[in-house]
Design a protein around this motif. Structure first.
Motif, PDB file in Angstrom:
ATOM      1  N   UNK A 213      54.111  -5.755  -2.483  1.00 14.30           N
ATOM      2  CA  UNK A 213      52.894  -6.307  -1.597  1.00 14.30           C
ATOM      3  C   UNK A 213      53.383  -6.167  -0.330  1.00 14.30           C
ATOM      4  N   UNK A 214      52.728  -5.608   0.654  1.00 15.77           N
ATOM      5  CA  UNK A 214      53.061  -5.653   2.136  1.00 15.77           C
ATOM      6  C   UNK A 214      52.057  -6.314   2.971  1.00 15.77           C
ATOM      7  N   UNK A 215      52.763  -7.054   4.005  1.00 16.30           N
ATOM      8  CA  UNK A 215      52.032  -7.585   4.905  1.00 16.30           C
ATOM      9  C   UNK A 215      52.415  -7.229   6.243  1.00 16.30           C
ATOM     10  N   UNK A 231      45.578   2.052   1.061  1.00 23.61           N
ATOM     11  CA  UNK A 231      44.554   1.966   0.287  1.00 23.61           C
ATOM     12  C   UNK A 231      44.467   0.725  -0.551  1.00 23.61           C
ATOM     13  N   UNK A 232      45.613   0.127  -0.944  1.00 22.89           N
ATOM     14  CA  UNK A 232      45.469  -1.153  -1.657  1.00 22.89           C
ATOM     15  C   UNK A 232      45.048  -0.897  -3.162  1.00 22.89           C
ATOM     16  N   UNK A 233      44.782  -1.993  -3.727  1.00 19.64           N
ATOM     17  CA  UNK A 233      44.399  -1.942  -5.240  1.00 19.64           C
ATOM     18  C   UNK A 233      42.849  -1.578  -5.064  1.00 19.64           C
ATOM     19  N   UNK A 234      42.042  -2.138  -4.269  1.00 19.18           N
ATOM     20  CA  UNK A 234      40.802  -1.763  -3.988  1.00 19.18           C
ATOM     21  C   UNK A 234      40.700  -1.401  -2.611  1.00 19.18           C
ATOM     22  N   UNK A 235      41.124  -2.383  -1.542  1.00 14.95           N
ATOM     23  CA  UNK A 235      41.096  -2.068  -0.237  1.00 14.95           C
ATOM     24  C   UNK A 235      42.023  -2.935   0.423  1.00 14.95           C
ATOM     25  N   UNK A 236      42.614  -2.721   1.522  1.00 11.29           N
ATOM     26  CA  UNK A 236      43.408  -4.077   2.111  1.00 11.29           C
ATOM     27  C   UNK A 236      42.486  -5.115   2.686  1.00 11.29           C
ATOM     28  N   UNK A 237      43.327  -6.145   2.551  1.00  9.34           N
ATOM     29  CA  UNK A 237      42.644  -7.440   3.105  1.00  9.34           C
ATOM     30  C   UNK A 237      42.784  -7.457   4.589  1.00  9.34           C
ATOM     31  N   UNK A 238      42.103  -7.825   5.453  1.00  6.94           N
ATOM     32  CA  UNK A 238      42.379  -7.954   7.061  1.00  6.94           C
ATOM     33  C   UNK A 238      41.861  -9.275   7.446  1.00  6.94           C
ATOM     34  N   UNK A 239      42.791 -10.040   8.065  1.00  4.47           N
ATOM     35  CA  UNK A 239      42.609 -11.191   8.290  1.00  4.47           C
ATOM     36  C   UNK A 239      42.776 -11.468  10.118  1.00  4.47           C
ATOM     37  N   UNK A 247      45.183  -8.742  13.912  1.00  7.77           N
ATOM     38  CA  UNK A 247      44.823  -8.861  12.729  1.00  7.77           C
ATOM     39  C   UNK A 247      46.381  -8.860  11.814  1.00  7.77           C
ATOM     40  N   UNK A 248      46.079  -9.569  10.665  1.00 10.02           N
ATOM     41  CA  UNK A 248      46.948  -9.176   9.645  1.00 10.02           C
ATOM     42  C   UNK A 248      46.514  -8.541   8.516  1.00 10.02           C
ATOM     43  N   UNK A 249      47.242  -7.547   8.085  1.00  6.61           N
ATOM     44  CA  UNK A 249      46.891  -6.446   7.157  1.00  6.61           C
ATOM     45  C   UNK A 249      47.570  -6.991   5.761  1.00  6.61           C
ATOM     46  N   UNK A 250      46.978  -7.126   4.510  1.00  8.34           N
ATOM     47  CA  UNK A 250      47.798  -7.266   3.331  1.00  8.34           C
ATOM     48  C   UNK A 250      47.302  -6.261   2.262  1.00  8.34           C
ATOM     49  N   UNK A 251      48.497  -5.560   1.612  1.00  5.59           N
ATOM     50  CA  UNK A 251      48.018  -4.477   0.801  1.00  5.59           C
ATOM     51  C   UNK A 251      49.008  -4.120  -0.368  1.00  5.59           C
ATOM     52  N   UNK A 252      48.925  -3.447  -1.049  1.00  7.55           N
ATOM     53  CA  UNK A 252      49.870  -2.938  -2.180  1.00  7.55           C
ATOM     54  C   UNK A 252      50.405  -1.503  -2.037  1.00  7.55           C
ATOM     55  N   UNK A 253      51.455  -1.194  -2.117  1.00  2.11           N
ATOM     56  CA  UNK A 253      51.906   0.151  -1.990  1.00  2.11           C
ATOM     57  C   UNK A 253      52.980   0.574  -3.061  1.00  2.11           C
ATOM     58  N   UNK A 254      52.715   1.759  -3.549  1.00  2.00           N
ATOM     59  CA  UNK A 254      53.599   2.364  -4.449  1.00  2.00           C
ATOM     60  C   UNK A 254      55.131   2.505  -3.970  1.00  2.00           C
ATOM     61  N   UNK A 255      56.078   1.751  -4.833  1.00  2.00           N
ATOM     62  CA  UNK A 255      57.442   2.070  -4.342  1.00  2.00           C
ATOM     63  C   UNK A 255      57.834   3.390  -3.994  1.00  2.00           C
ATOM     64  N   UNK A 256      57.367   4.443  -4.791  1.00  3.53           N
ATOM     65  CA  UNK A 256      57.763   5.945  -4.442  1.00  3.53           C
ATOM     66  C   UNK A 256      57.355   6.035  -2.981  1.00  3.53           C
ATOM     67  N   UNK A 257      56.486   5.800  -2.508  1.00  2.00           N
ATOM     68  CA  UNK A 257      55.623   6.160  -1.234  1.00  2.00           C
ATOM     69  C   UNK A 257      56.110   5.335   0.115  1.00  2.00           C
ATOM     70  N   UNK A 274      56.496  -7.225   6.502  1.00  2.00           N
ATOM     71  CA  UNK A 274      57.160  -7.854   5.335  1.00  2.00           C
ATOM     72  C   UNK A 274      56.785  -7.197   4.020  1.00  2.00           C
ATOM     73  N   UNK A 275      57.850  -7.131   3.235  1.00  4.09           N
ATOM     74  CA  UNK A 275      57.716  -6.337   1.876  1.00  4.09           C
ATOM     75  C   UNK A 275      58.086  -7.381   0.813  1.00  4.09           C
ATOM     76  N   UNK A 276      57.149  -7.508  -0.122  1.00  4.34           N
ATOM     77  CA  UNK A 276      57.300  -8.651  -1.281  1.00  4.34           C
ATOM     78  C   UNK A 276      57.449  -7.915  -2.648  1.00  4.34           C
ATOM     79  N   UNK A 277      58.391  -8.584  -3.317  1.00  5.59           N
ATOM     80  CA  UNK A 277      58.017  -7.848  -4.871  1.00  5.59           C
ATOM     81  C   UNK A 277      56.877  -8.523  -5.462  1.00  5.59           C
TER      82      UNK A 277
END
Ligand SMILES: Nc1ncnc2c1ncn2[C@@H]1O[C@H](COP(=O)(O)OP(=O)(O)OP(=O)(O)O)[C@@H](O)[C@H]1O
Ligand SMILES: O=P(O)(O)OC[C@H]1O[C@H](OP(=O)(O)OP(=O)(O)O)[C@H](O)[C@@H]1O
Ligand SMILES: [Mg+2]
Length: 283
Positions: A213-215, A231-239, A247-257, A274-277
């Protein structure tokens, strides 16, 4: 209740137990008890020698099991395989004393090869059109050349340090293996449903292991570029941040990339990354 067979003590044990725990299944485990029951899932766990697990699952003594693909295929029971589990990755390789002249596989013609995997080795040699004498031993295979038992060995390699410590050189890969989940082919409907629940949890755990999980914070002008990188699971959240224009961006990235993306995000203007497991991931 479904009965799962795992290795009592060895290379598969810890990761097998961890996987069950990460699936949210609790149980009491003592090294002296060879059987235990989960307290919050209809599962009984048997602790066995790994070589016995495919046979028990084939006979239905255990319903499911975790074993190395190398053992499963060696015992000719690959039809029991349900799913790869991604741990205990290793290879079955042929190795020769480090000073032996070896150009290609034809150098093994007529030689003595010690192994605990005679069937996998024989299938490989036959496929390569090489005839050798296979000497089956049950362990400490790497010692064989130095005591005059064989000219070469065929055994499990992971880091390669056991080969180096015994003056051996890896020359040929016979088989690549990882831990797999196996199941009795004719489970009752109830057991099949429990297996499906377990597979659902394993899938969620394994997907989460590969994702982070990346913020991050970014100026609004950088958001279109950052969106295209995440790209995230669907699209990133932007707050919106309380600071104007950010803005703050939240998304999910593949460990390999991961490292490649982080670099590009910084170039695009991202800050405070920030990168969170992730513990579980259900798509
Ligand atoms: N060095 C290694 N790194 C990763 N995986 C390994 C390694 N060695 C073995 N494995 C995998 O783990 C399985 C179990 O290996 P282990 O050495 O514990 O077996 P074993 O000595 O036959 O155990 P048992 O006492 O249960 O018969 C192997 O069949 C293989 O799939
Ligand atoms: O390439 P490496 O990282 O050195 O790993 C390879 C070694 O690991 C396994 O043995 P293990 O240590 O599990 O002991 P065992 O022979 O008692 O099963 C395997 O049989 C090799 O000997
Ligand atoms: Mg064994």
């Amino acid at each position: 209740m479904i009965r799962l067979a795992i290795q009592k003590s060895g290379r598969l044990s810890e990761d097998s137990l961890n996987l069950i725990r990460e699936c949210g299944i609790s149980f009491v485990n003592s090294s002296l008890k060879l059987k235990t029951e989960a307290t919050n899932f209809p599962l009984e766990i048997l602790f066995l020698r790994d070589d016995d697990i495919p046979g028990y699952v084939a006979d239905g003594v255990a319903d499911i099991g975790i074993v190395g693909e190398n053992v499963l295929v060696e015992e000719g029971k690959q039809e029991l395989q349900v799913q790869k589990l991604g741990f205990s990755q290793c290879r079955l390789s042929i190795a020769v004393p480090k000073n032996t002249v070896y150009d290609d596989i034809s150098g093994l013609e007529g030689k003595n090869i010690a192994t605990s995997y005679p069937n996998l080795l024989q299938a490989y040699l036959s496929g390569e059109g090489v005839q050798a004498h296979i000497h089956t031993i049950s362990g400490s295979v790497e010692i064989a050349p130095s005591i005059g038992l064989a000219d070469a060995i065929c055994d499990i390699v992971s880091s390669g340090s056991t080969l180096i410590s015994n003056g051996l050189r890896e020359v040929q890969t016979v088989f690549r293996s990882e831990a797999v989940l196996i199941a009795h082919p004719k489970l009752t409907e109830v057991k099949r449903q429990i297996l499906n629940q377990l597979l659902f949890r394993i899938d969620a755990v394994r997907k989460a292991q590969k994702a982070k999980y990346i913020l991050l914070n970014a100026p609004n002008a950088a958001i279109p570029r950052i969106k295209s990188l995440l790209p995230g699971m669907k699209a990133p959240s932007i707050l919106p941040l309380t600071e104007e224009g950010w803005s703050s961006v939240h998304s999910v990235v593949n460990e390999d990339d991961f490292w490649e993306i982080i670099q590009k995000l910084r170039e695009a203007g991202a800050q405070g990354i920030l990168v969170v497991p992730i513990e579980k991931m259900i798509l």
